[in-house]
Design a protein around this motif. Structure first.
Motif, PDB file in Angstrom:
ATOM      1  N   VAL A 280      31.748  40.630  63.114  1.00 40.98           N
ATOM      2  CA  VAL A 280      30.349  40.428  62.742  1.00 40.98           C
ATOM      3  C   VAL A 280      30.023  38.946  62.618  1.00 40.98           C
ATOM      4  O   VAL A 280      30.853  38.135  62.202  1.00 40.98           O
ATOM      5  N   TYR A 281      28.794  38.616  62.988  1.00 46.77           N
ATOM      6  CA  TYR A 281      28.263  37.270  62.756  1.00 46.77           C
ATOM      7  C   TYR A 281      27.173  37.411  61.703  1.00 46.77           C
ATOM      8  O   TYR A 281      26.131  38.024  61.940  1.00 46.77           O
ATOM      9  N   THR A 282      27.429  36.848  60.536  1.00 43.29           N
ATOM     10  CA  THR A 282      26.456  36.931  59.456  1.00 43.29           C
ATOM     11  C   THR A 282      26.431  35.625  58.682  1.00 43.29           C
ATOM     12  O   THR A 282      27.431  34.897  58.634  1.00 43.29           O
ATOM     13  N   ILE A 283      25.303  35.340  58.100  1.00 43.43           N
ATOM     14  CA  ILE A 283      25.124  34.110  57.337  1.00 43.43           C
ATOM     15  C   ILE A 283      25.423  34.379  55.867  1.00 43.43           C
ATOM     16  O   ILE A 283      24.891  35.320  55.271  1.00 43.43           O
ATOM     17  N   GLY A 284      26.293  33.557  55.282  1.00 46.37           N
ATOM     18  CA  GLY A 284      26.634  33.705  53.885  1.00 46.37           C
ATOM     19  C   GLY A 284      25.529  33.193  52.978  1.00 46.37           C
ATOM     20  O   GLY A 284      24.510  32.640  53.432  1.00 46.37           O
ATOM     21  N   ASP A 285      25.723  33.358  51.685  1.00 45.73           N
ATOM     22  CA  ASP A 285      24.717  32.950  50.713  1.00 45.73           C
ATOM     23  C   ASP A 285      24.529  31.432  50.675  1.00 45.73           C
ATOM     24  O   ASP A 285      23.536  30.942  50.129  1.00 45.73           O
ATOM     25  N   ASN A 286      25.470  30.680  51.249  1.00 48.45           N
ATOM     26  CA  ASN A 286      25.339  29.224  51.297  1.00 48.45           C
ATOM     27  C   ASN A 286      24.623  28.744  52.558  1.00 48.45           C
ATOM     28  O   ASN A 286      24.531  27.542  52.810  1.00 48.45           O
ATOM     29  N   GLY A 287      24.140  29.702  53.368  1.00 47.28           N
ATOM     30  CA  GLY A 287      23.408  29.342  54.580  1.00 47.28           C
ATOM     31  C   GLY A 287      24.290  29.051  55.774  1.00 47.28           C
ATOM     32  O   GLY A 287      23.780  28.660  56.833  1.00 47.28           O
ATOM     33  N   ARG A 288      25.592  29.261  55.626  1.00 45.36           N
ATOM     34  CA  ARG A 288      26.537  29.011  56.720  1.00 45.36           C
ATOM     35  C   ARG A 288      27.159  30.326  57.177  1.00 45.36           C
ATOM     36  O   ARG A 288      27.310  31.258  56.382  1.00 45.36           O
ATOM     37  N   PRO A 289      27.550  30.423  58.458  1.00 43.32           N
ATOM     38  CA  PRO A 289      28.200  31.643  58.929  1.00 43.32           C
ATOM     39  C   PRO A 289      29.509  31.896  58.173  1.00 43.32           C
ATOM     40  O   PRO A 289      30.281  30.964  57.922  1.00 43.32           O
ATOM     41  N   LEU A 290      29.743  33.136  57.799  1.00 46.31           N
ATOM     42  CA  LEU A 290      31.008  33.474  57.164  1.00 46.31           C
ATOM     43  C   LEU A 290      32.139  33.333  58.182  1.00 46.31           C
ATOM     44  O   LEU A 290      32.006  33.767  59.329  1.00 46.31           O
ATOM     45  N   PRO A 291      33.263  32.752  57.793  1.00 44.31           N
ATOM     46  CA  PRO A 291      34.385  32.623  58.725  1.00 44.31           C
ATOM     47  C   PRO A 291      35.117  33.949  58.889  1.00 44.31           C
ATOM     48  O   PRO A 291      34.991  34.860  58.065  1.00 44.31           O
ATOM     49  N   MET A 292      35.884  34.072  59.970  1.00 46.94           N
ATOM     50  CA  MET A 292      36.744  35.233  60.137  1.00 46.94           C
ATOM     51  C   MET A 292      37.864  35.152  59.096  1.00 46.94           C
ATOM     52  O   MET A 292      38.639  34.203  59.089  1.00 46.94           O
ATOM     53  N   SER A 293      37.932  36.138  58.214  1.00 35.35           N
ATOM     54  CA  SER A 293      38.935  36.109  57.154  1.00 35.35           C
ATOM     55  C   SER A 293      38.987  37.463  56.471  1.00 35.35           C
ATOM     56  O   SER A 293      38.077  38.288  56.606  1.00 35.35           O
ATOM     57  N   CYS A 294      40.056  37.678  55.703  1.00 35.68           N
ATOM     58  CA  CYS A 294      40.177  38.911  54.925  1.00 35.68           C
ATOM     59  C   CYS A 294      39.074  38.988  53.872  1.00 35.68           C
ATOM     60  O   CYS A 294      38.507  40.055  53.623  1.00 35.68           O
ATOM     61  N   ALA A 295      38.777  37.851  53.238  1.00 34.91           N
ATOM     62  CA  ALA A 295      37.724  37.835  52.224  1.00 34.91           C
ATOM     63  C   ALA A 295      36.382  38.231  52.827  1.00 34.91           C
ATOM     64  O   ALA A 295      35.633  39.038  52.253  1.00 34.91           O
ATOM     65  N   SER A 296      36.060  37.685  53.993  1.00 35.61           N
ATOM     66  CA  SER A 296      34.806  38.041  54.659  1.00 35.61           C
ATOM     67  C   SER A 296      34.783  39.516  55.034  1.00 35.61           C
ATOM     68  O   SER A 296      33.738  40.172  54.955  1.00 35.61           O
ATOM     69  N   ALA A 297      35.930  40.055  55.444  1.00 34.01           N
ATOM     70  CA  ALA A 297      36.010  41.483  55.771  1.00 34.01           C
ATOM     71  C   ALA A 297      35.666  42.325  54.552  1.00 34.01           C
ATOM     72  O   ALA A 297      34.980  43.347  54.651  1.00 34.01           O
ATOM     73  N   GLY A 298      36.136  41.896  53.371  1.00 38.13           N
ATOM     74  CA  GLY A 298      35.841  42.637  52.153  1.00 38.13           C
ATOM     75  C   GLY A 298      34.361  42.623  51.819  1.00 38.13           C
ATOM     76  O   GLY A 298      33.760  43.669  51.533  1.00 38.13           O
ATOM     77  N   PHE A 299      33.751  41.444  51.878  1.00 41.36           N
ATOM     78  CA  PHE A 299      32.330  41.329  51.532  1.00 41.36           C
ATOM     79  C   PHE A 299      31.444  42.058  52.534  1.00 41.36           C
ATOM     80  O   PHE A 299      30.529  42.792  52.156  1.00 41.36           O
ATOM     81  N   THR A 300      31.685  41.843  53.833  1.00 36.83           N
ATOM     82  CA  THR A 300      30.838  42.474  54.845  1.00 36.83           C
ATOM     83  C   THR A 300      31.057  43.983  54.886  1.00 36.83           C
ATOM     84  O   THR A 300      30.117  44.745  55.111  1.00 36.83           O
ATOM     85  N   GLY A 301      32.313  44.422  54.668  1.00 40.35           N
ATOM     86  CA  GLY A 301      32.574  45.854  54.630  1.00 40.35           C
ATOM     87  C   GLY A 301      31.868  46.526  53.471  1.00 40.35           C
ATOM     88  O   GLY A 301      31.281  47.612  53.613  1.00 40.35           O
ATOM     89  N   MET A 302      31.901  45.889  52.304  1.00 38.91           N
ATOM     90  CA  MET A 302      31.228  46.462  51.136  1.00 38.91           C
ATOM     91  C   MET A 302      29.725  46.537  51.347  1.00 38.91           C
ATOM     92  O   MET A 302      29.071  47.531  51.007  1.00 38.91           O
TER      93      MET A 302
END
Length: 402
Positions: A280-302
């Motif tokens: 997924v390509y999504t913009i985080g709360d800081n206005g920047r794209p979330l990087p590919m990572s386990c943490a991002s998988a958790g947030f985007t999955g939730m």
């Protein structure tokens, strides 16, 4: 007829979403199918340890989803047709098609060769369990030769650093070099960079900074300046790439193939398709794209899970915080770096290093595999019935986080 939810991929994002949906949605109204090529849950964050020779837990997906009512299809996804709402798969029996009403695309990522000649033919990588085991077999053969065999790790991102340090610690008879395009650990704070250099010195790793690889051959790599670097095993860790299936399906994607979504993780071009994890390509709360990572998988999955439940049950969708707090880097089994970042994704001056950081990283990994292996633990027992199908505009509005 039941609402068909198909989840593509059972990594950190897909396994969590599937299990949680099974607990929250009534089986009288929904059926959930998970498609995954491998029968085990793969701890992607620990594949460098597997390659180095350690035994890593790999829970059977059949056990992970036991008692949830989820249907597990062990197959490789070959195509998605969002107009017909079907997924094409291939397996030992020849494969077939799966129809869906709601699709979660969580196929993750693989190694990116960046068009460098010879990577596919001659390099090893650690982005899948079979690939890590292939590298492990090669390292076993090199260790059997005695001291002096050369392992060259290309790429100084987190995966490259963890792979080089793990191999150097686990197999001290091998000569390990780490190739960095720029300064080693450039995104880290000054203190963390110094800690990283000391760790490489302690483990006997040769660091080659400001070096670009132009080609990979069987026994060497060629650098941009024309100089060769001898190698008995070249490990390519110079970035990740997503599967081209989403782009081929006609979904709106970025130039690198990631699915473009709204705040609910819903495809901008196909509203009944959601995406999570590296896909997924999504913009985080800081206005920047979330990087590919386990943490991002958790947030985007939730967030995807909450949006799907909200859309199907007619309830409001809670907004999940989309942030990237920092990096947890293992430097072998007894050392590590915990580097937090600020709202601009820049490294904070302070960091945690040494055994404490290693214990924190080990705890995070242990928690990740446990929660994935118990996807319905601690969730409410109440299973929600589906609301009458709303019109398209109402469904879109219901899925947006409040």
């Amino acid at each position: 007829m039941k609402h068909r939810i198909v989840v593509l991929g059972a990594g950190y994002a897909g396994a969590y979403v599937a299990g949680t949906l099974a607990r929250r949605l009534s089986p009288a109204d929904t059926e959930i199918t998970v498609v995954n090529a491998e029968p085990e849950f793969v701890q992607r964050l620990r594949l460098h340890q597997l390659a180095a020779g350690q035994e890593i837990e790999a829970p059977k997906l059949a056990d992970v989803f036991a008692g949830t009512g989820i249907r597990l299809r062990l197959a490789r996804v070959t195509a998605v047709d969002p107009e017909r709402q079907v997924v094409a798969v291939a397996d030992a029996d020849g494969g077939g098609e799966l129809g869906y009403d709601t699709l979660l695309y969580a196929l993750g990522s693989n190694v990116a060769d960046h068009g460098v000649p010879g990577v596919a033919e001659h390099a090893f990588h650690v982005t899948s369990r079979p690939a890590a085991l292939r590298l492990r077999e090669r390292l076993d053969s090199l260790s059997g030769r005695g001291e002096g065999s050369r392992v060259l790790v290309v790429g100084d991102g987190l995966t490259g650093i963890e792979t080089a340090t793990e191999i150097a610690e686990s197999r001290p008879g091998l000569s390990v070099s780490l190739v960095a395009r720029g300064e080693l650990g450039a995104p880290l704070s000054a203190g963390a960079r110094s800690h990283l250099r000391r760790a490489c010195d302690r483990l006997g790793i040769t660091v080659l900074e400001h070096t670009s690889v132009e080609a990979v051959e069987a026994t060497r790599v060629l650098c941009a300046d024309g100089s060769p670097l001898a190698s008995d095993a070249t490990v390519w860790t110079a970035g990740f790439a997503v599967n081209p299936i989403a782009a081929a399906a006609g979904l709106e994607v970025t130039d690198d193939g990631r699915i473009v979504v709204d705040r609910a993780m819903r495809s901008l071009s196909h509203p009944n398709v959601y995406a999570a994890g590296d896909s997924v390509y999504t913009i985080g709360d800081n206005g920047r794209p979330l990087p590919m990572s386990c943490a991002s998988a958790g947030f985007t999955g939730m967030q995807a899970m909450k949006a799907i439940v909200g859309c199907l049950t007619g309830s409001k969708t809670a907004k999940v915080k989309l942030s990237y707090p920092g990096n947890h880097i293992s430097l072998g089994r007894r050392d590590g770096i915990l580097q937090m970042v600020d709202s601009e994704a820049q490294a904070k001056p302070k960091y945690v290093g040494g055994r404490k950081a290693a214990r924190i990283k080990a705890g995070i990994l242990k928690m990740s595999v446990w929660t994935t292996s118990h996807p319905t633990f601690g969730l409410p027992m109440r299973k929600r019935r589906l609301a009458p199908a709303p019109d398209g505009a109402a469904a879109m509005a219901a899925a947006q986080p409040a």
